[in-house]
Design a protein around this motif. Structure first.
Motif, mmCIF file in Angstrom:
data_model
loop_
_atom_site.group_PDB
_atom_site.id
_atom_site.type_symbol
_atom_site.label_atom_id
_atom_site.label_comp_id
_atom_site.label_asym_id
_atom_site.label_seq_id
_atom_site.Cartn_x
_atom_site.Cartn_y
_atom_site.Cartn_z
ATOM 1 N N UNK A 1 41.142 36.945 43.163
ATOM 2 C CA UNK A 1 42.017 37.976 43.731
ATOM 3 C C UNK A 1 43.049 38.417 42.692
ATOM 4 N N UNK A 2 43.569 37.446 41.962
ATOM 5 C CA UNK A 2 44.590 37.722 40.946
ATOM 6 C C UNK A 2 44.118 38.667 39.851
ATOM 7 N N UNK A 3 42.807 38.756 39.647
ATOM 8 C CA UNK A 3 42.294 39.661 38.609
ATOM 9 C C UNK A 3 41.435 40.774 39.224
ATOM 10 N N UNK A 4 41.704 41.053 40.495
ATOM 11 C CA UNK A 4 41.055 42.213 41.123
ATOM 12 C C UNK A 4 39.579 42.035 41.430
ATOM 13 N N UNK A 5 39.194 40.785 41.669
ATOM 14 C CA UNK A 5 37.774 40.516 41.963
ATOM 15 C C UNK A 5 37.663 39.816 43.324
ATOM 16 N N UNK A 6 36.702 40.264 44.109
ATOM 17 C CA UNK A 6 36.447 39.666 45.417
ATOM 18 C C UNK A 6 35.397 38.557 45.272
ATOM 19 N N UNK A 7 35.740 37.365 45.743
ATOM 20 C CA UNK A 7 34.754 36.267 45.728
ATOM 21 C C UNK A 7 33.920 36.370 46.997
ATOM 22 N N UNK A 8 32.727 36.899 46.850
ATOM 23 C CA UNK A 8 31.848 37.123 48.007
ATOM 24 C C UNK A 8 31.246 35.805 48.476
ATOM 25 N N UNK A 9 30.684 35.055 47.546
ATOM 26 C CA UNK A 9 30.114 33.745 47.864
ATOM 27 C C UNK A 9 29.939 32.956 46.575
ATOM 28 N N UNK B 1 28.991 35.258 43.631
ATOM 29 C CA UNK B 1 28.940 36.727 43.713
ATOM 30 C C UNK B 1 30.366 37.237 43.570
ATOM 31 N N UNK B 2 30.555 38.108 42.576
ATOM 32 C CA UNK B 2 31.886 38.605 42.237
ATOM 33 C C UNK B 2 31.835 40.122 42.231
ATOM 34 N N UNK B 3 32.638 40.752 43.073
ATOM 35 C CA UNK B 3 32.647 42.212 43.142
ATOM 36 C C UNK B 3 34.027 42.720 42.764
ATOM 37 N N UNK B 4 34.049 43.766 41.950
ATOM 38 C CA UNK B 4 35.329 44.397 41.638
ATOM 39 C C UNK B 4 35.949 44.918 42.939
ATOM 40 N N UNK B 5 37.237 44.640 43.134
ATOM 41 C CA UNK B 5 37.874 44.997 44.413
ATOM 42 C C UNK B 5 37.978 46.494 44.638
#
Ligand code: TMP
Length: 252
Positions: A167-175, A203-207
């Motif tokens: 979250x701190x680097x603008x990435x969503x931890x999906x799983x 799985x990492x998605x840009x927020x």
């Protein structure tokens, strides 16, 4: 130079006997596989990135008191880890539906889950790592009830930690997927986080854009895997801006 004894060769890593008893050298290969190795390629620089990213996450876990196998990084591709007995389970934690869960349950990818959902797969390549329930795990003796309590607690702590870091680097931890090992200390045994934590197993998605920054880039042919992993490393400050995994002198 004396050749080290190879203990195990997996799809993405090779394990060698470590310099002291109870230690293992974990070597990160550039090989990428998906769909139980039906799809495979060599992606130059992936091993270096995963070695550094796994070091970063494991060190972070150590700092917040989550026991794990990491001792120290040895070089660009190798790290020294504590030997442990791997519990034959892949522990998956999901915050948003994606991948096999979306397929299995018909939930659109990206749907927020009402709470983190933990799943277990039996680690067996020949069977394609099938999803199993706690009933199977108990009945076949893969882990005890106490182990399962500890595994759940470790998995949720890793989820909270990784979600926050991302979250701190603008990435969503999906799983993500972790593996857990058993170590013996005198008369006691305890469980620690083992294997690796890297974009191969998350799985990492840009927020903002939803861009995928993980192994789905390879699984689904979405572009350059090293660009995606380098972006994660750059945002986390694991590699200085502009450095690429092909220029090792810039990384250290
Ligand atoms: P899945 O949706 O394909 O079941 O994957 C869930 C998570 O587990 C995802 O972050 C990718 C990771 N994973 C592995 O690390 N190794 C594997 O072999 C598979 C199938 C998934």
């Amino acid at each position: 130079m004396a050749r080290r004894k190879k203990i195990y060769e997996g799809k993405a890593k090779t394990l060698f006997e470590g310099p002291e008893p109870g230690t293992i050298v974990q070597y990160f290969k550039d090989d990428a596989t998906a769909f139980n190795a039906e799809k495979r390629d060599v992606i130059e620089g992936k091993g270096v990135l995963n070695n550094m990213l796994s070091e970063y996450f494991m060190n972070g876990l150590t700092q917040i008191g989550v026991p794990n196998h990491f001792i120290r990084r040895l070089n660009m591709r190798e790290q020294l880890v504590r030997a442990c007995e791997i519990i034959p389970l892949e522990i998956i934690v999901r915050n948003f539906a994606a991948g096999s869960m979306s397929k299995r349950l018909g939930i659109e990818e990206g749907t927020a889950l009402p709470r983190p959902i933990v799943e277990y797969c039996y680690k067996d390549d020949a069977l394609g790592d099938p999803l199993v329930s706690e009933e199977h795990i108990a009945a076949f003796g893969w882990a005890s009830q106490q182990d399962m309590d500890d595994i759940l607690s470790l998995a949720l702590r890793v989820n909270d930690f990784l979600s926050g870091v991302m979250f701190g680097v603008g990435i969503k931890l999906v799983d993500f997927k972790i593996e857990i090992g058993r170590v013996y200390e005198g008369d006691y045994q305890r469980l620690i986080v083992a294997d690796e934590i890297s974009p191969d197993s998350c799985r990492l998605w840009d927020m903002e854009t939803g861009q995928k920054l993980d192994k789905d880039v390879f699984r689904r042919d979405l572009g350059s895997l090293t660009d995606a992993y380098s972006e994660v490393a750059r945002r986390l400050g694991v590699m200085p801006k502009g450095a690429t995994p092909m220029k090792p002198t810039l990384i250290n």
